[in-house]
Design an enzyme around this catalytic site. Structure first.
Site, mmCIF file in Angstrom:
data_model
loop_
_atom_site.group_PDB
_atom_site.id
_atom_site.type_symbol
_atom_site.label_atom_id
_atom_site.label_comp_id
_atom_site.label_asym_id
_atom_site.label_seq_id
_atom_site.Cartn_x
_atom_site.Cartn_y
_atom_site.Cartn_z
ATOM 1 N N VAL A 75 2.827 -0.572 1.707
ATOM 2 C CA VAL A 75 1.529 -0.901 2.310
ATOM 3 C C VAL A 75 0.554 0.231 1.992
ATOM 4 O O VAL A 75 0.936 1.266 1.446
ATOM 5 C CB VAL A 75 1.656 -1.095 3.839
ATOM 6 C CG1 VAL A 75 2.581 -2.265 4.147
ATOM 7 C CG2 VAL A 75 2.166 0.180 4.528
ATOM 8 N N LYS A 76 -0.701 0.032 2.335
ATOM 9 C CA LYS A 76 -1.728 1.027 2.040
ATOM 10 C C LYS A 76 -1.382 2.360 2.702
ATOM 11 O O LYS A 76 -1.004 2.404 3.870
ATOM 12 C CB LYS A 76 -3.087 0.525 2.534
ATOM 13 C CG LYS A 76 -4.253 1.384 2.083
ATOM 14 C CD LYS A 76 -5.575 0.770 2.505
ATOM 15 C CE LYS A 76 -6.733 1.654 2.051
ATOM 16 N NZ LYS A 76 -8.042 1.116 2.481
ATOM 17 N N ALA A 77 -1.510 3.438 1.929
ATOM 18 C CA ALA A 77 -1.197 4.768 2.458
ATOM 19 C C ALA A 77 -2.095 5.099 3.645
ATOM 20 O O ALA A 77 -3.221 4.617 3.746
ATOM 21 C CB ALA A 77 -1.371 5.812 1.356
ATOM 22 N N LEU A 112 3.516 -7.690 0.781
ATOM 23 C CA LEU A 112 3.671 -8.642 -0.319
ATOM 24 C C LEU A 112 2.446 -8.738 -1.233
ATOM 25 O O LEU A 112 2.079 -9.820 -1.679
ATOM 26 C CB LEU A 112 4.039 -10.025 0.228
ATOM 27 C CG LEU A 112 5.400 -10.108 0.918
ATOM 28 C CD1 LEU A 112 5.692 -11.526 1.380
ATOM 29 C CD2 LEU A 112 6.512 -9.619 -0.012
ATOM 30 N N ALA A 113 1.815 -7.592 -1.531
ATOM 31 C CA ALA A 113 0.860 -7.570 -2.638
ATOM 32 C C ALA A 113 1.694 -7.656 -3.918
ATOM 33 O O ALA A 113 2.926 -7.714 -3.856
ATOM 34 C CB ALA A 113 0.033 -6.293 -2.591
ATOM 35 N N GLU A 147 -1.307 12.180 -15.506
ATOM 36 C CA GLU A 147 -1.836 10.918 -16.055
ATOM 37 C C GLU A 147 -3.350 11.027 -16.273
ATOM 38 O O GLU A 147 -3.861 10.618 -17.323
ATOM 39 C CB GLU A 147 -1.511 9.792 -15.076
ATOM 40 C CG GLU A 147 -1.914 8.403 -15.493
ATOM 41 C CD GLU A 147 -1.595 7.390 -14.397
ATOM 42 O OE1 GLU A 147 -2.504 6.625 -14.024
ATOM 43 O OE2 GLU A 147 -0.449 7.375 -13.902
ATOM 44 N N GLY A 184 3.144 0.690 -12.351
ATOM 45 C CA GLY A 184 2.251 -0.442 -12.122
ATOM 46 C C GLY A 184 3.017 -1.714 -11.813
ATOM 47 O O GLY A 184 4.214 -1.696 -11.498
ATOM 48 N N LYS A 242 5.229 12.719 -7.382
ATOM 49 C CA LYS A 242 4.419 11.562 -7.795
ATOM 50 C C LYS A 242 2.945 11.955 -7.915
ATOM 51 O O LYS A 242 2.243 11.503 -8.832
ATOM 52 C CB LYS A 242 4.588 10.426 -6.780
ATOM 53 C CG LYS A 242 3.685 9.199 -7.018
ATOM 54 C CD LYS A 242 3.941 8.557 -8.393
ATOM 55 C CE LYS A 242 3.389 7.154 -8.533
ATOM 56 N NZ LYS A 242 1.968 6.978 -8.383
ATOM 57 N N MET A 302 2.638 -5.614 -6.245
ATOM 58 C CA MET A 302 3.675 -4.585 -6.424
ATOM 59 C C MET A 302 4.897 -4.896 -5.569
ATOM 60 O O MET A 302 6.036 -4.809 -6.037
ATOM 61 C CB MET A 302 3.132 -3.201 -6.043
ATOM 62 C CG MET A 302 2.256 -2.549 -7.084
ATOM 63 S SD MET A 302 3.149 -1.886 -8.504
ATOM 64 C CE MET A 302 3.931 -0.446 -7.792
#
Length: 483
Positions: A75-77, A11-12, A191, A131, A184, A14
């Site tokens: 969650v963090k990779a 639940l950050a 980018e 984002g 991605k 994003m």
């Protein structure tokens, strides 16, 4: 009672925004977070008045899901993804689906796909771009992995994705195993390239033409009505105009040391690994590395001399158009190189990639979204087997139309001592790619001279020959070539 269509862990911002997006599209989402108090906070604030439900444990979360259960990890990779998978597997049944929506390394996704397939769990690794705002109102989604999962997540994914044209979703199935996360990764590399190209155009405007902030902002606004119409050009104009609380422009006050999270670096490393000349993205990564040496550059600026004070005495309006065309041509090269890497990866891993579909996925919702991507889709629609974008008639003509301006912009910048790593490498790649003969014959001769690595003759391809260059060496009769 099973009531939720899908669960999301993490639940950050994003994660919260993706949940609210799914809720807006009529899907019931169960929210979970490792720090359980965050679930209560989210339900009491951002998700208040929605159909979102919460869970205090993974077991409770799983019990609230309709079958087949669909669970998104945001969650963090890295280890955190593996830790959650390990805890989830005992709670799930055959055919349930775990989706990793983080910036995971594609090899990790391939490994997880295989491990979970053996346990009857369908795993999806999905790129998510756009984002925080994209997550909330329509991201670009790039799912890959176990294709059996796609019919069960397609409605949700295409429902919440950004839409372009006549409502086409910026989401489709990418390919097997790590394909979604590979695409991605290449997106993120492109980018990096787009951002650096814009910086080089800005540098030429500022230091060669001596343009003021508002003048440059206007130029970028004008460019955004041309082939360069894109999110990054649009925000560049806004950044150049932006004034601080003291009424002065903010941009000149910002420390010129660019950060990076590593995904551009992954693209450059993959290009080296698979032998694809993705030179522009590589230079964009190195440009950030060089920018981070701020203290060293301050010292070097006092000791290392460049050209004498450069005075531009040409037509300012004409050279501004040269810069625009140089940016457009270089952008074409960057995307051509990116799609070369995708094509090589497809060969390496046996993926069937829809290149036009990938361009469409990037057409909206993501950071590199632009009208330009529609032209790439058109090129692959015309020829799905297109070897290189530069060989498509549209892009061939576009580069030819820009070529004189491109060369003028680069040569003027070099004379002025302006660093333009991406403009120059793009032009070098173009010139190298269009040359039937390159001086690599000399490299082969050198390698044979000092290491007996052999070479082929133009007249006898496939036959590997060693020459006794000094009169002291031996001969090589073997046709095996392994160096």
């Amino acid at each position: 009672m099973a009531q939720a269509d899908i669960a999301l862990i993490g639940l950050a911002v994003m994660g919260q925004n993706l949940i609210l997006n799914m809720n807006d599209h009529g899907f019931v989402v169960c929210a979970f977070n490792r720090t359980v108090s965050k679930v209560d906070d989210f339900l009491a604030n951002e998700a208040k008045g929605t159909k979102v439900v919460g869970a205090q444990s993974l077991k409770e979360m799983v019990s609230k899901l309709k079958k087949p259960r669909r669970i998104i990890l945001l969650v963090k990779a890295g280890q955190a993804v593996d830790d959650f998978i390990e805890k989830l597997v005992p709670l799930l049944d055959t055919g349930d689906i775990i989706i990793d929506g983080g910036n995971s390394e594609y090899r990790d996704t391939t490994r997880r796909c295989r491990d979970l397939k053996a346990k009857g769990i369908l795993f999806v690794g999905s790129g998510v771009s756009g984002g925080e705002e994209g997550a909330r109102y329509g991201p670009s989604l790039m799912p890959g992995g176990n294709k059996e999962a796609w019919p069960h997540i397609k409605t949700i994914f295409q429902g919440i994705a950004a839409k372009v044209g006549t409502g086409e979703p910026c989401c489709d199935w990418v390919g097997d195993e790590g394909a979604g996360h590979f695409v991605k990764m290449v997106h993120n590399g492109i980018e990096y390239g787009d951002m650096q190209l814009i910086c080089e155009a800005y540098h030429l405007m500022k230091d060669v033409l001596g343009m003021a902030q508002d003048e440059m902002a206007q130029a970028f606004e004008d460019w955004n009505k041309t082939e360069l119409d894109s999110f990054l050009i649009e925000i560049t104009a806004n950044i150049l105009k932006f004034q601080d609380t003291d009424g002065k422009h903010l941009l000149p006050k910002i420390r010129d040391s660019a950060g990076q999270k590593g995904t551009g670096k992954w693209t450059a490393i993959s290009a080296l690994e698979y032998g694809v000349p993705v030179t522009l993205i590589g230079e964009a990564v190195f440009a950030r590395c060089l920018s981070s040496l701020k203290d060293e550059r301050i010292q070097a600026s006092k000791k290392l001399k460049g050209p004498q004070k450069f005075q531009f005495d040409g037509d300012k309006k004409s050279f501004l158009e040269d810069i625009r065309k140089a940016l457009y041509a270089s952008k074409i090269i960057s995307y051509a190189q990116g799609f070369m890497l995708l094509r090589q990866a497809a060969t390496e891993f046996g993926w069937t990639l829809n290149y036009g579909g990938i361009a469409l996925m990037w057409r909206g919702g993501c950071i590199i979204r632009s009208v330009f991507l529609g032209k790439i889709k058109d090129a692959f629609d015309r020829n799905p087997e297109l070897q290189n974008l530069l060989l498509d008639d549209f892009f061939k003509s576009a580069v030819e139309n820009c070529q004189d301006s491109w060369r003028r912009a680069v040569s003027t910048g070099v004379q002025a001592g302006i660093p333009m790593p991406c403009f120059t490498t793009a032009l070098s790649f173009y010139d190298g790619y269009r040359h039937e003969m390159l001086p690599a014959s000399l490299i082969q001769a050198q390698r044979d001279y000092f290491g007996a690595h052999t070479y082929e003759l133009l007249a006898k391809p496939g036959q590997f020959i060693h020459t006794n260059w000094t009169g002291h060496g031996g001969t090589v009769s073997s046709s095996s070539y392994n160096a």
